[in-house]
Design an enzyme around this catalytic site. Structure first.
Site, PDB file in Angstrom:
ATOM      1  CG  HIS A  39      -3.205  -3.461   3.562  1.00  0.00           C
ATOM      2  ND1 HIS A  39      -2.270  -2.796   4.323  1.00  0.00           N
ATOM      3  CD2 HIS A  39      -3.834  -2.515   2.830  1.00  0.00           C
ATOM      4  CE1 HIS A  39      -2.334  -1.490   4.067  1.00  0.00           C
ATOM      5  NE2 HIS A  39      -3.277  -1.298   3.163  1.00  0.00           N
ATOM      6  CB  CYS A  45      -0.971  -0.026   1.185  1.00  0.00           C
ATOM      7  SG  CYS A  45      -2.323   1.173   1.026  1.00  0.00           S
ATOM      8  CD  GLU A  55      -0.487  -5.279   6.032  1.00  0.00           C
ATOM      9  OE1 GLU A  55      -0.803  -4.092   6.152  1.00  0.00           O
ATOM     10  OE2 GLU A  55      -0.331  -5.828   4.925  1.00  0.00           O
TER      11      GLU A  55
END
Length: 223
Positions: free
Chosen positions: A193, A83, A195
């Site tokens: 994302h 991002c 994560e």
């Protein structure tokens, strides 16, 4: 050891560290630190580095830590930008293209599906071409853009790493591109994302494979 950069305004650096720790060791790297200290891989996380002043990633590219990241990448070190980290890498010239405001001019936060286009990069070595990953996006300036002729060159060189699945493009990115790599495939950036997709309890664990790939490729490089 994976180093996760932390800028003023970062908001996902600790999530990135926790994701990396599921597959290996990780630590934070302060933006003013010029010495990466023998890291095996680098993750540049999401957030709003330097408050997105000027434009997203435009100031972070000048951070001392980014000078070290450039040298690390030029030496073949694995680098993953997520991002805002993707925006920073594009601003720094380490990845092609630019990230523009979403076509709808609104902040977006939703789960999307992305297709693995190139499984021969540091972030996709544990994946298969054509596979679909369910990963969330949350951004205001995630519309990746490159002139059509550059996009054609990148596609021919297999530098397009991820594409939004049909009907899943949330921001108007040209060619449905969700992530790209440099020519060597050791620097990868994407807007979704991973994560936030490392545990089934949060809806998907598909993002874990990207961090597994980082560890796998960094271990292979060190061997």
């Amino acid at each position: 050891m994976i180093g996760v950069l932390q800028f003023p305004g970062s908001c996902d650096e600790r999530d990135a560290v926790l994701a990396c720790e599921r597959v290996g060791e990780a630590r934070l790297v302060w933006h003013g630190d010029r010495n990466l200290g023998g890291l095996d891989a680098v993750v540049i996380p999401g957030g709003f580095s330097y408050g997105d002043y000027l434009r997203a990633g435009a100031i972070a590219r000048f951070a001392p830590a980014m000078e070290a990241v450039r040298e690390f990448a030029e030496a073949g070190g694995p680098v993953l930008g997520i991002c805002n980290g993707f925006q920073v890498l594009c601003e720094a010239g380490l990845l092609p293209g630019a990230l523009l405001p979403n076509s709808g001019l609104r902040f977006l936060c939703r789960q999307v599906e992305i297709e693995v286009v190139n499984a021969a990069t540091v972030a996709t070595a544990s994946l298969q071409p054509g596979g679909l990953l369910s990963i969330p996006v949350k951004h205001m300036s995630g519309r990746w853009f490159a002139p059509p002729e550059l996009l054609a060159e990148l596609e021919a060189a297999e530098q397009v790493v991820f594409r939004y699945a049909p009907g899943q493009n949330p921001n108007g990115s040209i060619g449905d591109v969700a992530g790209v790599a440099n020519e060597r495939g050791n620097v990868v950036g994407l807007m979704p994302h991973p994560e936030h997709a490392v545990d089934p309890l949060t809806g998907s664990a598909d993002g874990l494979a990207l961090f597994e790939s980082l560890v796998r490729t960094s271990a292979a490089a060190a061997a």
